[in-house]
Enzyme design. Structure first.
Site, PDB file in Angstrom:
ATOM      1  N   GLN A  34       0.826  -1.194  -0.077  1.00  0.00           N
ATOM      2  CA  GLN A  34      -0.103   0.044   0.076  1.00  0.00           C
ATOM      3  C   GLN A  34       0.819   1.207  -0.210  1.00  0.00           C
ATOM      4  O   GLN A  34       2.056   1.313   0.088  1.00  0.00           O
ATOM      5  CB  GLN A  34      -0.878  -0.197   0.980  1.00  0.00           C
ATOM      6  CG  GLN A  34       0.035  -0.305   2.636  1.00  0.00           C
ATOM      7  CD  GLN A  34      -0.933  -1.020   3.742  1.00  0.00           C
ATOM      8  OE1 GLN A  34      -2.098  -1.175   3.615  1.00  0.00           O
ATOM      9  NE2 GLN A  34       0.063  -1.270   4.698  1.00  0.00           N
ATOM     10  N   ASP A  90       0.142   0.316  13.592  1.00  0.00           N
ATOM     11  CA  ASP A  90       0.716   1.444  14.257  1.00  0.00           C
ATOM     12  C   ASP A  90       0.961   1.080  15.645  1.00  0.00           C
ATOM     13  O   ASP A  90       1.601   1.978  16.620  1.00  0.00           O
ATOM     14  CB  ASP A  90      -0.423   2.439  14.120  1.00  0.00           C
ATOM     15  CG  ASP A  90      -1.547   1.996  14.776  1.00  0.00           C
ATOM     16  OD1 ASP A  90      -2.035   2.086  15.846  1.00  0.00           O
ATOM     17  OD2 ASP A  90      -2.678   1.741  13.660  1.00  0.00           O
ATOM     18  N   GLU A 109       0.783  -8.259  11.777  1.00  0.00           N
ATOM     19  CA  GLU A 109       0.699  -7.297  10.943  1.00  0.00           C
ATOM     20  C   GLU A 109       1.339  -7.421   9.472  1.00  0.00           C
ATOM     21  O   GLU A 109       2.322  -7.848   9.521  1.00  0.00           O
ATOM     22  CB  GLU A 109       1.354  -5.702  11.329  1.00  0.00           C
ATOM     23  CG  GLU A 109       1.612  -4.766  10.401  1.00  0.00           C
ATOM     24  CD  GLU A 109       0.230  -4.018   9.504  1.00  0.00           C
ATOM     25  OE1 GLU A 109      -0.831  -3.860  10.258  1.00  0.00           O
ATOM     26  OE2 GLU A 109       0.422  -3.942   8.611  1.00  0.00           O
ATOM     27  N   GLY A 141      -2.328 -11.642   8.298  1.00  0.00           N
ATOM     28  CA  GLY A 141      -3.453 -12.021   9.548  1.00  0.00           C
ATOM     29  C   GLY A 141      -4.278 -13.206   9.313  1.00  0.00           C
ATOM     30  O   GLY A 141      -4.663 -13.995  10.092  1.00  0.00           O
ATOM     31  N   ASP A 158      -7.886  -5.064  13.607  1.00  0.00           N
ATOM     32  CA  ASP A 158      -7.672  -3.725  13.246  1.00  0.00           C
ATOM     33  C   ASP A 158      -7.361  -3.385  12.094  1.00  0.00           C
ATOM     34  O   ASP A 158      -6.239  -3.062  11.850  1.00  0.00           O
ATOM     35  CB  ASP A 158      -6.622  -3.191  14.683  1.00  0.00           C
ATOM     36  CG  ASP A 158      -6.505  -1.741  14.736  1.00  0.00           C
ATOM     37  OD1 ASP A 158      -7.005  -1.041  13.689  1.00  0.00           O
ATOM     38  OD2 ASP A 158      -5.469  -1.113  15.297  1.00  0.00           O
ATOM     39  N   SER A 159      -8.389  -3.327  11.093  1.00  0.00           N
ATOM     40  CA  SER A 159      -8.221  -3.145   9.808  1.00  0.00           C
ATOM     41  C   SER A 159      -8.369  -1.898   9.118  1.00  0.00           C
ATOM     42  O   SER A 159      -8.883  -1.224   9.526  1.00  0.00           O
ATOM     43  CB  SER A 159      -8.963  -4.497   9.120  1.00  0.00           C
ATOM     44  OG  SER A 159     -10.329  -3.822   8.955  1.00  0.00           O
ATOM     45  N   THR A 160      -8.095  -1.853   7.893  1.00  0.00           N
ATOM     46  CA  THR A 160      -8.575  -0.762   7.133  1.00  0.00           C
ATOM     47  C   THR A 160      -9.716  -1.019   6.733  1.00  0.00           C
ATOM     48  O   THR A 160     -10.645  -2.030   6.998  1.00  0.00           O
ATOM     49  CB  THR A 160      -7.429  -0.533   5.973  1.00  0.00           C
ATOM     50  OG1 THR A 160      -7.387  -1.733   5.338  1.00  0.00           O
ATOM     51  CG2 THR A 160      -6.029  -0.045   6.594  1.00  0.00           C
ATOM     52  N   ASP A 161     -10.467  -0.346   5.747  1.00  0.00           N
ATOM     53  CA  ASP A 161     -11.586  -0.597   4.834  1.00  0.00           C
ATOM     54  C   ASP A 161     -11.830  -1.887   4.260  1.00  0.00           C
ATOM     55  O   ASP A 161     -10.685  -2.282   3.649  1.00  0.00           O
ATOM     56  CB  ASP A 161     -12.036   0.651   3.910  1.00  0.00           C
ATOM     57  CG  ASP A 161     -12.110   2.032   4.719  1.00  0.00           C
ATOM     58  OD1 ASP A 161     -12.172   2.104   6.128  1.00  0.00           O
ATOM     59  OD2 ASP A 161     -12.050   3.011   3.929  1.00  0.00           O
ATOM     60  N   PRO A 165      -6.756  -5.267   0.208  1.00  0.00           N
ATOM     61  CA  PRO A 165      -5.982  -6.227   1.013  1.00  0.00           C
ATOM     62  C   PRO A 165      -7.061  -6.534   2.202  1.00  0.00           C
ATOM     63  O   PRO A 165      -6.694  -7.762   2.763  1.00  0.00           O
ATOM     64  CB  PRO A 165      -4.826  -5.398   1.377  1.00  0.00           C
ATOM     65  CG  PRO A 165      -4.705  -4.320   0.937  1.00  0.00           C
ATOM     66  CD  PRO A 165      -5.713  -3.959   0.032  1.00  0.00           C
TER      67      PRO A 165
HETATM   68  N1  AG3 Z   1      -7.999   1.514  11.215  1.00  0.00           N
HETATM   69  C1  AG3 Z   1      -9.399   1.618  10.811  1.00  0.00           C
HETATM   70  C2  AG3 Z   1      -9.145   2.809   9.886  1.00  0.00           C
HETATM   71  C3  AG3 Z   1     -10.364   2.822   8.917  1.00  0.00           C
HETATM   72  C4  AG3 Z   1     -10.437   4.160   8.498  1.00  0.00           C
HETATM   73  N2  AG3 Z   1     -11.400   4.363   7.331  1.00  0.00           N
HETATM   74  C5  AG3 Z   1     -11.284   5.333   6.426  1.00  0.00           C
HETATM   75  N3  AG3 Z   1     -10.594   6.487   6.731  1.00  0.00           N
HETATM   76  N4  AG3 Z   1     -11.838   5.517   5.137  1.00  0.00           N
HETATM   77  C6  AG3 Z   1      -7.457   2.243  12.230  1.00  0.00           C
HETATM   78  C7  AG3 Z   1      -5.895   2.154  12.690  1.00  0.00           C
HETATM   79  C8  AG3 Z   1      -5.936   2.409  14.044  1.00  0.00           C
HETATM   80  N5  AG3 Z   1      -4.974   1.324  14.848  1.00  0.00           N
END
Ligand code: AG3
Length: 273
Positions: A34, A90, A109, A141, A158-161, A165
């Site tokens: 990414q 993070d 991670e 993961g 604790d993922s992204t959208d 991925p």
């Molecule tokens: N992870 C979730 C972030 C999702 C945010 N989505 C967005 N901005 N479109 C957060 C990581 C913190 N450890």
């Protein structure tokens, strides 16, 4: 002389975005997975983005990290023995778990660069990675959860959208894997997006987890720098809620939020029922 203004914007749609005025861009890297960018903003401190989406700001990260760790912990009375964090490079989630007293935290991670950036620019947030109780594994993961022989009291996604991925982290198959990696009565939680702007995330998390866990609950909070500011998490367990009386508070979380965050607006209930 007129100063140039620099802005970072997260685009939600063709017609909507959230913009931060920035003092400086501190970093921009393309990793194998990414693109990571880091900005110094005027009002929110440092801002970390992945593929153009806000992951955290110094100003409001505590809300997300308290709500993903403390709420399930006190709502189910989870044993503070062992936890698994999937994603969360993070370190904010792992650090939160250590401060709740967990004896061992495994953090898987996929992207080592997220960890490196956080260690350098967010030393407090990522302090778990310097702690003996935390075992950081750089790996996928989804594969890790599927093959894990270890069992955990608490698993946190604790993922992204759910695009690209991270999409697999919202699948029924993945929820089966984390269910099997829990000790009896253990609890899993995932961030499940903005009910207003990302119905896909909350629906996938609910329908998927309900296929696997006996009890599934969604709860919400305010995170000003995420899409719409209104955010959700979804947790599942084969044990039911067991609200704890003795609750430590954070900056956002307290014993009232413990109960109140589970009370959902009607449109959110309609989405998940
Ligand atoms: N992870 C979730 C972030 C999702 C945010 N989505 C967005 N901005 N479109 C957060 C990581 C913190 N450890």
């Amino acid at each position: 002389m007129k100063l140039i203004e620099n802005w970072f914007s997260e685009r939600y749609s063709d017609n909507l975005q959230l913009s931060f005025r920035v003092k400086d861009q501190l970093l921009s890297v393309r990793t194998d997975f990414q693109r990571i960018d880091l900005f110094e903003t005027f009002d929110f401190g440092k801002l970390l983005t992945i593929d153009g989406t806000v992951q955290l700001t110094e100003y409001d990260e505590h809300i997300y990290h308290e709500m993903i760790t403390m709420l399930p912990f006190y709502a189910f009375g989870i044993k503070s023995d062992s936890a698994l964090v999937i994603g969360g490079g993070d370190g904010g989630t792992a650090t939160g778990l250590l401060s709740l007293g967990f004896n061992s935290v495994t953090n898987v991670e996929i992207d080592s660069q997220v960890v490196e950036v956080s260690k350098k620019f967010f030393p407090n947030l990522s302090s778990a990675f310097k702690d003996k109780r935390c075992n950081l594994i750089i790996d996928d993961g989804i594969k890790y959860a599927k093959n894990s022989k270890n069992k955990f009291d608490f698993i946190l996604v604790d993922s992204t959208d759910p695009e690209g991925p991270a999409e697999g982290l919202f699948s029924v198959e993945f929820y089966h894997s984390i269910h099997d990696a829990l000790k009896e009565g253990g609890v899993a939680v995932t961030q499940s997006g903005s009910p207003l702007y990302q119905p896909k995330a909350i629906k996938l998390a609910n329908s998927g987890m309900k296929k696997v866990f006996k009890h599934v609950y969604t709860y919400c909070c305010f995170i000003p720098t995420y899409p719409s500011g209104f955010w959700s998490f979804t947790m599942g367990s084969d044990s039911d809620l067991d609200f704890q009386k003795d609750v430590r508070h954070g900056k956002y979380f307290n014993s009232e939020i413990l109960h109140g965050a589970l009370k959902l607006p009607q449109f959110v209930r309609d989405m998940i029922e």
